[in-house]
Write a protein that holds these residues in place. Structure first.
Motif, PDB file in Angstrom:
ATOM      1  N   GLU A   1       0.824  -1.210   0.000  1.00 48.44           N
ATOM      2  CA  GLU A   1       0.000   0.000   0.000  1.00 48.44           C
ATOM      3  C   GLU A   1       0.859   1.260   0.000  1.00 48.44           C
ATOM      4  O   GLU A   1       0.570   2.232  -0.713  1.00 48.44           O
ATOM      5  CB  GLU A   1      -0.937  -0.020   1.199  1.00 48.44           C
ATOM      6  N   ARG A   2       1.917   1.244   0.777  1.00 46.20           N
ATOM      7  CA  ARG A   2       2.788   2.415   0.839  1.00 46.20           C
ATOM      8  C   ARG A   2       3.565   2.596  -0.460  1.00 46.20           C
ATOM      9  O   ARG A   2       3.752   3.722  -0.937  1.00 46.20           O
ATOM     10  CB  ARG A   2       3.728   2.288   2.030  1.00 46.20           C
ATOM     11  N   LEU A   3       4.030   1.494  -1.037  1.00 45.49           N
ATOM     12  CA  LEU A   3       4.721   1.594  -2.320  1.00 45.49           C
ATOM     13  C   LEU A   3       3.789   2.132  -3.394  1.00 45.49           C
ATOM     14  O   LEU A   3       4.182   2.968  -4.218  1.00 45.49           O
ATOM     15  CB  LEU A   3       5.249   0.223  -2.732  1.00 45.49           C
ATOM     16  N   ALA A   4       2.545   1.666  -3.388  1.00 43.97           N
ATOM     17  CA  ALA A   4       1.566   2.126  -4.379  1.00 43.97           C
ATOM     18  C   ALA A   4       1.275   3.610  -4.226  1.00 43.97           C
ATOM     19  O   ALA A   4       0.946   4.296  -5.205  1.00 43.97           O
ATOM     20  CB  ALA A   4       0.282   1.314  -4.248  1.00 43.97           C
ATOM     21  N   ALA A   5       1.393   4.111  -2.999  1.00 46.82           N
ATOM     22  CA  ALA A   5       1.168   5.528  -2.743  1.00 46.82           C
ATOM     23  C   ALA A   5       2.388   6.384  -3.075  1.00 46.82           C
ATOM     24  O   ALA A   5       2.349   7.611  -2.925  1.00 46.82           O
ATOM     25  CB  ALA A   5       0.771   5.733  -1.287  1.00 46.82           C
TER      26      ALA A   5
END
Length: 341
Positions: free
Chosen positions: A77-81
């Motif tokens: 999720e953080r990488l996608a953000a």
């Protein structure tokens, strides 16, 4: 609805072993499946050992869970953000091993295709009823991202160079977890055991004076296709198209996605691999399934696995000479082909 069926390798102990008091067993739910630990001649502190092994497996499950509340899910999720993330040593070691195997497999094993898995609805236990994804939706996922998109920043953190990257170690994490459980058992002095995670398993030692007897499921039936003896330090892993699938307008769509097409791989119904490294056996079974009838041999050589059995969609069995020496078919071999070395 996805039919959630038993994995294609079944732990098949010899008849009568249920009466043998020298085999201790423990079953619990982890890694999205039923895990069974069997220990020959268990020690007095067997229950304490089992609690430790179960805790380690549950820790592995939480670490590699790619959706929901897992550690990897949070990282995704953080990488996608667009955020930079820290990876602890165990997470980084697992990803680097997976990246190496993915490259050697020619991308047929690719843990970076979580978005493809999600698009097909195979990221949840029960897929919602409905048609397969539209071609236009799948086209946005091609060409597939790879773990090479995960890049280190100058401050030691990690970012994704591809917004479509979503890491799913589902074809690898079970092997890592089984290795962790075996290491824990050995750490407690256990020398003869099986860790069976939904049919994918690793053995150490023997079952008394004989090897552990493993049954390989018939991918188009309820029975056992063949059996192999395993002992010492061997893993038996299978990928099959019957594990998770749905049907739409008479067509079966299974969960083993070909990264090159963003669609379920075709031509094969199951692949069984024997290897000392459970994580490699896990990933190789998927890679060879995707490689299919024409390319599985070259992919096996590239991965360094020599004990392979493949059941094709037409029912034909192909295997390596090394596997042929180990396999005993329950009935006559269904059009088995043993390629020259």
């Amino acid at each position: 609805m996805i039919r959630r069926m038993a994995m294609c390798v079944l732990l098949a102990l010899l008849a009568g072993c249920a009466q043998e008091p020298r085999t201790g067993r423990h079953a619990f739910f982890a890694l999205g499946t039923l895990v069974e630990i069997s220990v020959y001649d268990p020690p007095e502190d067997f229950d304490e050992i089992l609690r430790d092994v179960e805790a380690r497996l549950l820790e592995q499950e939480h670490r590699w869970r790619a959706w929901g509340d897992g550690t990897l899910a949070n990282i995704n999720e953080r990488l996608a953000a667009g955020d930079a993330v820290a990876l602890d040593a165990a997470m980084l070691a697992g990803i680097e091993r997976a990246r190496d195997i993915a490259q050697r497999s020619g991308g047929r094993f690719n843990p970076a295709i979580g978005r493809m898995i999600e698009t097909w609805g195979f990221n949840v236990e029960e897929r919602d009823a409905g048609p397969p994804p539209a071609d236009s939706e799948l086209a946005t996922l091609l060409p597939p991202p790879t773990l090479l998109a995960l890049e280190q920043t100058g401050d030691g953190l990690w970012r994704s160079a591809d917004s479509r990257l979503w890491i799913d170690m589902g074809a690898f994490a079970k092997g890592l977890a089984v290795e962790t459980a075996i290491a824990a058992l050995r750490g407690h002095g256990i020398e003869n055991a099986v860790v069976n995670a939904g049919g994918d398993l690793k053995v150490i030692g023997q079952h008394g004076a004989r090897p552990w007897r493993i049954g390989v499921r018939d991918p188009r039936g309820d029975g056992v296709l063949a059996a192999v003896d395993a002992s010492g330090n061997e893993s038996v892993f299978t990928s099959g198209d019957y594990e998770r699938f749905f049907e739409w307008e008479g067509v079966r769509y299974h969960h083993i996605i070909d990264p090159a097409t963003a669609r379920p791989a075709r031509g094969v119904t199951s692949v069984t691999v024997i290897h000392s490294d459970a994580a490699l056996a896990d990933a190789a079974a998927t890679a060879l399934f995707v490689a299919g009838p024409g390319e599985w041999r070259a992919t096996a050589r590239a991965l360094g696995v020599d004990k392979v059995m493949i059941v094709l969609e037409n029912g034909r069995v192909e295997m390596t000479p090394e596997m042929e020496e180990r396999v005993e078919f329950v009935d006559s071999a269904p059009h088995a082909e043993i390629p020259a070395p």
